[in-house]
Design a protein around this motif. Structure first.
Motif, PDB file in Angstrom:
ATOM      1  N   THR A 281      -1.874   8.720 -15.479  1.00  0.00           N
ATOM      2  CA  THR A 281      -1.311   7.950 -16.580  1.00  0.00           C
ATOM      3  C   THR A 281      -2.369   7.321 -17.476  1.00  0.00           C
ATOM      4  O   THR A 281      -2.168   7.192 -18.673  1.00  0.00           O
ATOM      5  CB  THR A 281      -0.386   6.852 -15.993  1.00  0.00           C
ATOM      6  N   LYS A 282      -3.498   6.940 -16.890  1.00  0.00           N
ATOM      7  CA  LYS A 282      -4.516   6.252 -17.678  1.00  0.00           C
ATOM      8  C   LYS A 282      -5.868   6.606 -17.076  1.00  0.00           C
ATOM      9  O   LYS A 282      -6.008   6.630 -15.847  1.00  0.00           O
ATOM     10  CB  LYS A 282      -4.256   4.730 -17.570  1.00  0.00           C
ATOM     11  N   SER A 283      -6.871   6.893 -17.944  1.00  0.00           N
ATOM     12  CA  SER A 283      -8.180   7.227 -17.353  1.00  0.00           C
ATOM     13  C   SER A 283      -9.175   6.092 -17.545  1.00  0.00           C
ATOM     14  O   SER A 283      -9.049   5.279 -18.471  1.00  0.00           O
ATOM     15  CB  SER A 283      -8.718   8.539 -17.915  1.00  0.00           C
ATOM     16  N   PHE A 284     -10.121   6.045 -16.652  1.00  0.00           N
ATOM     17  CA  PHE A 284     -11.110   4.956 -16.599  1.00  0.00           C
ATOM     18  C   PHE A 284     -12.495   5.539 -16.357  1.00  0.00           C
ATOM     19  O   PHE A 284     -12.607   6.661 -15.854  1.00  0.00           O
ATOM     20  CB  PHE A 284     -10.771   4.009 -15.431  1.00  0.00           C
ATOM     21  N   ASP A 285     -13.519   4.735 -16.642  1.00  0.00           N
ATOM     22  CA  ASP A 285     -14.889   5.179 -16.341  1.00  0.00           C
ATOM     23  C   ASP A 285     -15.209   4.974 -14.864  1.00  0.00           C
ATOM     24  O   ASP A 285     -15.965   5.722 -14.260  1.00  0.00           O
ATOM     25  CB  ASP A 285     -15.907   4.383 -17.181  1.00  0.00           C
ATOM     26  N   ASP A 286     -14.635   3.892 -14.307  1.00  0.00           N
ATOM     27  CA  ASP A 286     -14.930   3.556 -12.898  1.00  0.00           C
ATOM     28  C   ASP A 286     -13.648   3.329 -12.118  1.00  0.00           C
ATOM     29  O   ASP A 286     -12.668   2.830 -12.684  1.00  0.00           O
ATOM     30  CB  ASP A 286     -15.728   2.235 -12.821  1.00  0.00           C
ATOM     31  N   TYR A 287     -13.742   3.623 -10.844  1.00  0.00           N
ATOM     32  CA  TYR A 287     -12.598   3.377  -9.945  1.00  0.00           C
ATOM     33  C   TYR A 287     -13.061   2.467  -8.817  1.00  0.00           C
ATOM     34  O   TYR A 287     -14.190   2.604  -8.322  1.00  0.00           O
ATOM     35  CB  TYR A 287     -12.055   4.711  -9.416  1.00  0.00           C
ATOM     36  N   VAL A 288     -12.213   1.547  -8.415  1.00  0.00           N
ATOM     37  CA  VAL A 288     -12.664   0.564  -7.416  1.00  0.00           C
ATOM     38  C   VAL A 288     -12.594   1.126  -5.998  1.00  0.00           C
ATOM     39  O   VAL A 288     -13.239   0.602  -5.089  1.00  0.00           O
ATOM     40  CB  VAL A 288     -11.850  -0.758  -7.507  1.00  0.00           C
ATOM     41  N   GLY A 289     -11.781   2.167  -5.795  1.00  0.00           N
ATOM     42  CA  GLY A 289     -11.670   2.777  -4.465  1.00  0.00           C
ATOM     43  C   GLY A 289     -11.023   1.830  -3.458  1.00  0.00           C
ATOM     44  O   GLY A 289     -10.545   0.741  -3.807  1.00  0.00           O
ATOM     45  N   THR A 290     -11.043   2.268  -2.200  1.00  0.00           N
ATOM     46  CA  THR A 290     -10.371   1.459  -1.182  1.00  0.00           C
ATOM     47  C   THR A 290     -11.244   0.295  -0.686  1.00  0.00           C
ATOM     48  O   THR A 290     -10.748  -0.591  -0.004  1.00  0.00           O
ATOM     49  CB  THR A 290      -9.919   2.330   0.014  1.00  0.00           C
ATOM     50  N   ASP A 291     -12.543   0.306  -1.045  1.00  0.00           N
ATOM     51  CA  ASP A 291     -13.408  -0.802  -0.603  1.00  0.00           C
ATOM     52  C   ASP A 291     -12.894  -2.124  -1.150  1.00  0.00           C
ATOM     53  O   ASP A 291     -12.802  -3.128  -0.437  1.00  0.00           O
ATOM     54  CB  ASP A 291     -14.853  -0.608  -1.095  1.00  0.00           C
ATOM     55  N   LEU A 292     -12.526  -2.126  -2.447  1.00  0.00           N
ATOM     56  CA  LEU A 292     -12.016  -3.373  -3.028  1.00  0.00           C
ATOM     57  C   LEU A 292     -10.680  -3.756  -2.363  1.00  0.00           C
ATOM     58  O   LEU A 292     -10.432  -4.929  -2.095  1.00  0.00           O
ATOM     59  CB  LEU A 292     -11.837  -3.249  -4.549  1.00  0.00           C
ATOM     60  N   LEU A 293      -9.864  -2.755  -2.081  1.00  0.00           N
ATOM     61  CA  LEU A 293      -8.578  -3.074  -1.433  1.00  0.00           C
ATOM     62  C   LEU A 293      -8.815  -3.780  -0.099  1.00  0.00           C
ATOM     63  O   LEU A 293      -8.135  -4.758   0.245  1.00  0.00           O
ATOM     64  CB  LEU A 293      -7.739  -1.808  -1.209  1.00  0.00           C
ATOM     65  N   ARG A 294      -9.791  -3.270   0.647  1.00  0.00           N
ATOM     66  CA  ARG A 294     -10.116  -3.870   1.956  1.00  0.00           C
ATOM     67  C   ARG A 294     -10.522  -5.344   1.781  1.00  0.00           C
ATOM     68  O   ARG A 294     -10.037  -6.233   2.469  1.00  0.00           O
ATOM     69  CB  ARG A 294     -11.292  -3.113   2.593  1.00  0.00           C
ATOM     70  N   GLU A 295     -11.381  -5.567   0.805  1.00  0.00           N
ATOM     71  CA  GLU A 295     -11.894  -6.922   0.561  1.00  0.00           C
ATOM     72  C   GLU A 295     -10.757  -7.852   0.126  1.00  0.00           C
ATOM     73  O   GLU A 295     -10.609  -8.963   0.632  1.00  0.00           O
ATOM     74  CB  GLU A 295     -12.942  -6.832  -0.574  1.00  0.00           C
ATOM     75  N   VAL A 296      -9.935  -7.350  -0.814  1.00  0.00           N
ATOM     76  CA  VAL A 296      -8.848  -8.185  -1.337  1.00  0.00           C
ATOM     77  C   VAL A 296      -7.798  -8.434  -0.250  1.00  0.00           C
ATOM     78  O   VAL A 296      -7.280  -9.545  -0.123  1.00  0.00           O
ATOM     79  CB  VAL A 296      -8.186  -7.549  -2.593  1.00  0.00           C
ATOM     80  N   SER A 297      -7.506  -7.425   0.549  1.00  0.00           N
ATOM     81  CA  SER A 297      -6.451  -7.625   1.550  1.00  0.00           C
ATOM     82  C   SER A 297      -6.895  -8.666   2.586  1.00  0.00           C
ATOM     83  O   SER A 297      -6.096  -9.503   2.991  1.00  0.00           O
ATOM     84  CB  SER A 297      -6.028  -6.320   2.215  1.00  0.00           C
ATOM     85  N   LYS A 298      -8.184  -8.629   2.948  1.00  0.00           N
ATOM     86  CA  LYS A 298      -8.685  -9.624   3.908  1.00  0.00           C
ATOM     87  C   LYS A 298      -8.507 -11.035   3.338  1.00  0.00           C
ATOM     88  O   LYS A 298      -8.050 -11.939   3.997  1.00  0.00           O
ATOM     89  CB  LYS A 298     -10.173  -9.360   4.178  1.00  0.00           C
ATOM     90  N   TRP A 299      -8.834 -11.170   2.062  1.00  0.00           N
ATOM     91  CA  TRP A 299      -8.736 -12.481   1.407  1.00  0.00           C
ATOM     92  C   TRP A 299      -7.276 -12.871   1.140  1.00  0.00           C
ATOM     93  O   TRP A 299      -6.852 -13.975   1.461  1.00  0.00           O
ATOM     94  CB  TRP A 299      -9.525 -12.453   0.093  1.00  0.00           C
ATOM     95  N   SER A 300      -6.471 -11.941   0.583  1.00  0.00           N
ATOM     96  CA  SER A 300      -5.121 -12.337   0.139  1.00  0.00           C
ATOM     97  C   SER A 300      -4.201 -12.618   1.318  1.00  0.00           C
ATOM     98  O   SER A 300      -3.312 -13.458   1.225  1.00  0.00           O
ATOM     99  CB  SER A 300      -4.505 -11.280  -0.776  1.00  0.00           C
ATOM    100  N   LEU A 301      -4.437 -11.939   2.439  1.00  0.00           N
ATOM    101  CA  LEU A 301      -3.585 -12.230   3.598  1.00  0.00           C
ATOM    102  C   LEU A 301      -3.851 -13.639   4.109  1.00  0.00           C
ATOM    103  O   LEU A 301      -2.943 -14.318   4.584  1.00  0.00           O
ATOM    104  CB  LEU A 301      -3.789 -11.192   4.706  1.00  0.00           C
ATOM    105  N   GLY A 302      -5.113 -14.078   3.958  1.00  0.00           N
ATOM    106  CA  GLY A 302      -5.448 -15.452   4.350  1.00  0.00           C
ATOM    107  C   GLY A 302      -4.976 -16.453   3.301  1.00  0.00           C
ATOM    108  O   GLY A 302      -4.675 -17.588   3.619  1.00  0.00           O
ATOM    109  N   ALA A 303      -4.911 -16.013   2.035  1.00  0.00           N
ATOM    110  CA  ALA A 303      -4.569 -16.943   0.953  1.00  0.00           C
ATOM    111  C   ALA A 303      -3.046 -17.031   0.796  1.00  0.00           C
ATOM    112  O   ALA A 303      -2.505 -16.661  -0.249  1.00  0.00           O
ATOM    113  CB  ALA A 303      -5.223 -16.476  -0.339  1.00  0.00           C
ATOM    114  N   ASP A 304      -2.383 -17.494   1.861  1.00  0.00           N
ATOM    115  CA  ASP A 304      -0.923 -17.643   1.829  1.00  0.00           C
ATOM    116  C   ASP A 304      -0.223 -16.353   1.422  1.00  0.00           C
ATOM    117  O   ASP A 304       0.741 -16.373   0.668  1.00  0.00           O
ATOM    118  CB  ASP A 304      -0.485 -18.729   0.833  1.00  0.00           C
TER     119      ASP A 304
END
Ligand SMILES: Cc1ncc(COP(=O)(O)OP(=O)(O)O)c(N)n1
Ligand SMILES: Cc1ncsc1CCOP(=O)(O)O
Ligand SMILES: [Mg+2]
Length: 355
Positions: A281-304
């Motif tokens: 649907t939309k193209s980008f120069d960079d993709y965050v991949g699953t590494d960012l998901l891992r980092e965010v999920s660790k934080w967001s699950l703790g952040a209520d």
């Protein structure tokens, strides 16, 4: 007044006082624990204390000796509606109405016994109207945030060629299990956008889903939608909030853990996190991949359990990677839009997220 009628009056006052205090406490608990609103819960507490003090002007022994709960014929009369409360909003609305009625009853019968008490109850009945309406006005926000917390599948769709097609698409998406549908279309004019936004909002209300407008807080507000989604270079969350007020949802796109943390402190109700993979649907120069998901999920699950939706190129074929990275919420376009059977594609994604 005969002894009998005095006793009946005390019985009415006692039952109504209990009902009013219970109703006030029910509202207060929600303001305190549901909304974390110290000001509103303080107002309700102060009304409860003032009503208690007014009632305590009546001799306690007379109140207690008039009490006859086992002999109260009213305890056997129950309306089916009294036993059905689907949401916290229903509980609060019922408590507000019960409290106002009970205060009025105390005021009217109290005039025969203690006019000072009756005047004090009247004053607090007015205070109660104000506090209860403030509380009820906050309930749409509560309903939307509760619905967001249970949302797993978020689908973005364009305005389609015409209204009937859009109506069929959105209905099908919710039937397929989409919890949130976003209207995202940069190509259509504002007239089309507002018409589709109003249509989507109406469908979402009928089926209990959420409907979000991409980029345009003005259109979201005018259509009565559940909220808006903005990007890092678009309206800041604080400005979107000024337009939408406290009751609607604001989502923000994030591309790093730093942006995710800032989104939360800026008051965004949820984040989109990506682009994870290259999509259709939309193209980008960079993709965050699953590494960012891992980092965010660790934080967001703790952040209520801050709601975060992975977005960008997510399909049935790579969903396991997203789930393995700790995400159970996704936002998709192509995986559903381009499927031979969009509802079935949505259903499959939803089932796997809900497992
Ligand atoms: C749920 C969700 N996440 C991310 C986006 C992307 O928003 P943005 O970066 O502003 O890009 P555009 O969609 O405006 O092209 C989104 N729309 N929804
Ligand atoms: C709007 C947007 N923002 C980041 S990825 C994306 C497109 C999502 O669509 P698809 O699921 O087809 O990649
Ligand atoms: Mg945008």
């Amino acid at each position: 007044m005969t002894d009998e009628s005095l006793r009946a009056t005390y019985r009415i006052l006692d039952a109504s006082a209990n009902r009013a205090l219970e109703g006030l406490r029910t509202m207060e608990e929600f303001a305190r624990f549901g909304l974390n609103d110290g000001d509103l819960s303080g107002q309700l507490k102060s009304i409860r204390h003032a009503v208690t003090a007014a009632i305590e002007r009546l001799p306690r022994e007379l109140r207690l000796s008039a009490r006859d709960t086992p002999g109260d014929v009213g305890t056997l009369i129950g309306e089916a509606s009294e036993y059905h409360r689907a949401t916290a909003s229903d509980v609060v609305a019922a408590a507000a109405s019960r409290t106002a009625q009970s205060l009025r009853v105390i005021e009217e019968y109290g005039k025969m016994i203690d006019p000072v008490m009756a005047t004090e109850i009247e004053r607090n009945r007015y205070r109660c109207y104000t506090a209860a309406s403030q509380l009820e006005l906050r309930m749409p926000a509560q309903r939307r945030r509760e619905r967001l917390m249970t949302s797993l599948l978020y689908v973005l769709t364009d305005a389609g060629p015409d209204e009937p097609t859009f109506q069929a698409t959105v209905t099908e998406l919710y039937q397929g299990g989409a919890d949130v549908v976003q209207l995202r279309d940069h190509k259509v004019d504002d007239r089309t956008l507002i018409a589709r936004a109003m249509q989507g909002t109406q469908i979402a209300a009928q089926v209990g889903g959420l409907f979000i407008v991409n980029d345009r807080a003005d259109i979201a507000l005018a259509a009565g939608a559940d909220g808006v989604h903005v990007g890092q270079d678009e309206l800041p969350v604080s400005v979107a909030r000024r337009i939408l007020g406290p009751n609607r949802l604001i989502g923000l796109s994030t591309h790093s853990i730093q942006q995710a943390r800032e989104a939360r402190s800026s008051g965004a109700d949820y984040i989109g996190c990506g682009p994870v993979f290259s999509g259709r649907t939309k193209s980008f120069d960079d993709y965050v991949g699953t590494d960012l998901l891992r980092e965010v999920s660790k934080w967001s699950l703790g952040a209520d359990r801050y709601p975060a939706f992975a977005i960008g190129g997510i399909e049935a074929s790579n969903l396991d990677q997203v789930i393995e990275a700790g995400f159970r919420r996704i936002a998709v376009t192509g995986a559903v839009r381009d499927a031979a059977d969009p509802a079935a594609a949505a259903r499959e994604l939803k089932q796997r997220l809900a497992r």
